[in-house]
Design a protein around this motif. Structure first.
Motif, PDB file in Angstrom:
ATOM      1  N   VAL A   1       8.593  12.473  -2.884  1.00  0.00           N
ATOM      2  CA  VAL A   1       7.914  11.272  -3.371  1.00  0.00           C
ATOM      3  C   VAL A   1       7.588  10.414  -2.154  1.00  0.00           C
ATOM      4  N   SER A   2       6.397   9.817  -2.136  1.00  0.00           N
ATOM      5  CA  SER A   2       6.028   9.002  -0.972  1.00  0.00           C
ATOM      6  C   SER A   2       5.271   7.767  -1.421  1.00  0.00           C
ATOM      7  N   ASN A   3       5.092   6.835  -0.505  1.00  0.00           N
ATOM      8  CA  ASN A   3       4.269   5.681  -0.809  1.00  0.00           C
ATOM      9  C   ASN A   3       2.797   6.070  -0.728  1.00  0.00           C
ATOM     10  N   GLN A   4       1.926   5.155  -1.118  1.00  0.00           N
ATOM     11  CA  GLN A   4       0.500   5.444  -1.198  1.00  0.00           C
ATOM     12  C   GLN A   4      -0.091   5.807   0.160  1.00  0.00           C
ATOM     13  N   LEU A   5       0.394   5.195   1.212  1.00  0.00           N
ATOM     14  CA  LEU A   5      -0.133   5.455   2.549  1.00  0.00           C
ATOM     15  C   LEU A   5       0.061   6.906   2.954  1.00  0.00           C
ATOM     16  N   LEU A   6       1.225   7.480   2.639  1.00  0.00           N
ATOM     17  CA  LEU A   6       1.530   8.848   3.046  1.00  0.00           C
ATOM     18  C   LEU A   6       1.078   9.889   2.032  1.00  0.00           C
ATOM     19  N   ASP A   7       0.696   9.448   0.837  1.00  0.00           N
ATOM     20  CA  ASP A   7       0.301  10.387  -0.209  1.00  0.00           C
ATOM     21  C   ASP A   7      -1.184  10.708  -0.101  1.00  0.00           C
ATOM     22  N   GLY A   8      -1.577  11.240   1.034  1.00  0.00           N
ATOM     23  CA  GLY A   8      -2.964  11.584   1.275  1.00  0.00           C
ATOM     24  C   GLY A   8      -3.051  12.582   2.411  1.00  0.00           C
ATOM     25  N   THR A   9      -4.264  12.853   2.870  1.00  0.00           N
ATOM     26  CA  THR A   9      -4.454  13.849   3.922  1.00  0.00           C
ATOM     27  C   THR A   9      -4.685  13.230   5.295  1.00  0.00           C
ATOM     28  N   ARG A  10      -4.811  11.925   5.383  1.00  0.00           N
ATOM     29  CA  ARG A  10      -5.049  11.292   6.684  1.00  0.00           C
ATOM     30  C   ARG A  10      -3.807  11.380   7.564  1.00  0.00           C
ATOM     31  N   ILE A  11      -4.025  11.521   8.866  1.00  0.00           N
ATOM     32  CA  ILE A  11      -2.924  11.558   9.840  1.00  0.00           C
ATOM     33  C   ILE A  11      -2.683  10.135  10.313  1.00  0.00           C
ATOM     34  N   VAL A  12      -1.531   9.596   9.952  1.00  0.00           N
ATOM     35  CA  VAL A  12      -1.232   8.180  10.147  1.00  0.00           C
ATOM     36  C   VAL A  12      -0.645   7.949  11.538  1.00  0.00           C
ATOM     37  N   VAL A  13      -1.050   6.835  12.163  1.00  0.00           N
ATOM     38  CA  VAL A  13      -0.539   6.461  13.478  1.00  0.00           C
ATOM     39  C   VAL A  13      -0.225   4.971  13.488  1.00  0.00           C
ATOM     40  N   LEU A  14       0.867   4.605  14.153  1.00  0.00           N
ATOM     41  CA  LEU A  14       1.205   3.208  14.385  1.00  0.00           C
ATOM     42  C   LEU A  14       0.983   2.923  15.872  1.00  0.00           C
ATOM     43  N   PRO A  15      -0.201   2.414  16.250  1.00  0.00           N
ATOM     44  CA  PRO A  15      -0.439   2.118  17.668  1.00  0.00           C
ATOM     45  C   PRO A  15       0.453   0.995  18.178  1.00  0.00           C
ATOM     46  N   GLU A  16       0.874   0.109  17.249  1.00  0.00           N
ATOM     47  CA  GLU A  16       1.832  -0.955  17.545  1.00  0.00           C
ATOM     48  C   GLU A  16       2.832  -0.989  16.401  1.00  0.00           C
ATOM     49  N   PRO A  17       4.016  -1.553  16.602  1.00  0.00           N
ATOM     50  CA  PRO A  17       5.050  -1.501  15.562  1.00  0.00           C
ATOM     51  C   PRO A  17       4.612  -2.021  14.196  1.00  0.00           C
ATOM     52  N   ASP A  18       3.771  -3.051  14.153  1.00  0.00           N
ATOM     53  CA  ASP A  18       3.406  -3.645  12.879  1.00  0.00           C
ATOM     54  C   ASP A  18       1.945  -3.396  12.498  1.00  0.00           C
ATOM     55  N   ARG A  19       1.319  -2.387  13.103  1.00  0.00           N
ATOM     56  CA  ARG A  19      -0.075  -2.103  12.793  1.00  0.00           C
ATOM     57  C   ARG A  19      -0.237  -0.627  12.436  1.00  0.00           C
ATOM     58  N   ILE A  20      -0.849  -0.371  11.279  1.00  0.00           N
ATOM     59  CA  ILE A  20      -1.015   0.995  10.783  1.00  0.00           C
ATOM     60  C   ILE A  20      -2.478   1.385  10.900  1.00  0.00           C
ATOM     61  N   ASN A  21      -2.728   2.605  11.369  1.00  0.00           N
ATOM     62  CA  ASN A  21      -4.082   3.110  11.488  1.00  0.00           C
ATOM     63  C   ASN A  21      -4.059   4.598  11.163  1.00  0.00           C
ATOM     64  N   THR A  22      -5.211   5.241  11.191  1.00  0.00           N
ATOM     65  CA  THR A  22      -5.289   6.690  11.022  1.00  0.00           C
ATOM     66  C   THR A  22      -6.200   7.260  12.100  1.00  0.00           C
ATOM     67  N   TYR A  23      -5.944   8.503  12.478  1.00  0.00           N
ATOM     68  CA  TYR A  23      -6.808   9.178  13.442  1.00  0.00           C
ATOM     69  C   TYR A  23      -8.149   9.482  12.775  1.00  0.00           C
ATOM     70  N   GLN A  24      -9.232   9.148  13.457  1.00  0.00           N
ATOM     71  CA  GLN A  24     -10.564   9.338  12.900  1.00  0.00           C
ATOM     72  C   GLN A  24     -11.026  10.788  13.078  1.00  0.00           C
ATOM     73  N   GLY A  25     -11.702  11.293  12.058  1.00  0.00           N
ATOM     74  CA  GLY A  25     -12.313  12.612  12.147  1.00  0.00           C
ATOM     75  C   GLY A  25     -11.367  13.779  11.988  1.00  0.00           C
ATOM     76  N   VAL A  26     -10.115  13.495  11.585  1.00  0.00           N
ATOM     77  CA  VAL A  26      -9.138  14.574  11.401  1.00  0.00           C
ATOM     78  C   VAL A  26      -8.380  14.362  10.101  1.00  0.00           C
ATOM     79  N   ARG A  27      -7.923  15.447   9.518  1.00  0.00           N
ATOM     80  CA  ARG A  27      -7.149  15.405   8.281  1.00  0.00           C
ATOM     81  C   ARG A  27      -6.114  16.524   8.305  1.00  0.00           C
ATOM     82  N   TRP A  28      -5.045  16.350   7.521  1.00  0.00           N
ATOM     83  CA  TRP A  28      -4.150  17.453   7.226  1.00  0.00           C
ATOM     84  C   TRP A  28      -4.827  18.354   6.201  1.00  0.00           C
ATOM     85  N   SER A  29      -4.396  19.591   6.109  1.00  0.00           N
ATOM     86  CA  SER A  29      -4.991  20.547   5.180  1.00  0.00           C
ATOM     87  C   SER A  29      -4.610  20.267   3.733  1.00  0.00           C
TER      88      SER A  29
END
Length: 199
Positions: free
Chosen positions: A52-80
């Protein structure tokens, strides 16, 4: 009338040309290394559920935290696959490679099992530490008696793996290495607790 039709067609064609182009998309599998096969066998069955996961992780985007309190995703890439299914597949592969539990299933197959592995996926992202990205996987696992849903054992698994550089290929490789370590720890823990519970 014919001239009007030509003007409309030309207008539609020019409108199509200004629509944004879809970005090229690279799809990544979660890299893995097979666990060494074991010769022992257990006589109980296990169902491995998708975390079970939260909404942010329940998808195919590859999540990155460039700073401790900032959430982003890598552009142009996805998990399978969506992240919970991606990790469930990795864990099932690890149990199959290990070979000690022969009777394995997942929640979609609706098969009877003695024990159930349920979990909450807390982290599955990369984060920067001293300018270097590292993959972090954190999973809260519970081993449950499938008959009465009683929790037999629980444990938090947390694994991080630095990437060799900032490229997405290196980050994905770090996720694979973290997944390998987590799988090994979780398989050994499940076998130990499962044996204790079924004796």
């Amino acid at each position: 009338m014919k001239r009007l039709s030509l003007l409309l067609a030309a207008g539609l064609l020019s409108a199509c040309s200004i629509l944004p182009q879809s970005e090229p998309l690279d799809i990544y599998l979660l890299p893995s290394t097979a666990l060494p096969a074991q010769t022992q066998r257990v006589d109980w069955s296990l169902r491995v559920n998708s975390p079970v996961s939260n909404q942010l992780l329940d998808g195919t985007r590859i999540v990155v935290l460039p700073e401790p309190d900032r959430i982003n995703t890598y552009q142009g890439v996805r998990w399978s696959e969506r992240t919970p299914q991606l990790l469930r597949g990795r864990l099932l592969d690890a149990f199959h490679d290990d070979g000690r539990i022969q009777a394995l299933s997942n929640e979609e197959q609706r098969l009877q099992a003695d024990l159930e592995l349920v979990s909450d996926l807390r982290s599955f992202h990369s984060q920067y530490r001293d300018g270097v990205p590292e993959a972090l996987i954190q999973l809260d696992a519970r081993l449950v008696d499938a008959r009465d849903q009683r929790i037999l054992a629980s444990r938090r698994f947390s694994v991080s793996q630095p990437a060799s550089d900032t490229s997405i290929a290196s980050v994905v490789k770090a996720f694979g290495q973290a997944g390998d370590r987590l799988s090994r720890e979780l398989v050994d823990w499940t076998l130990a607790e499962g044996q204790r519970a079924t004796q």
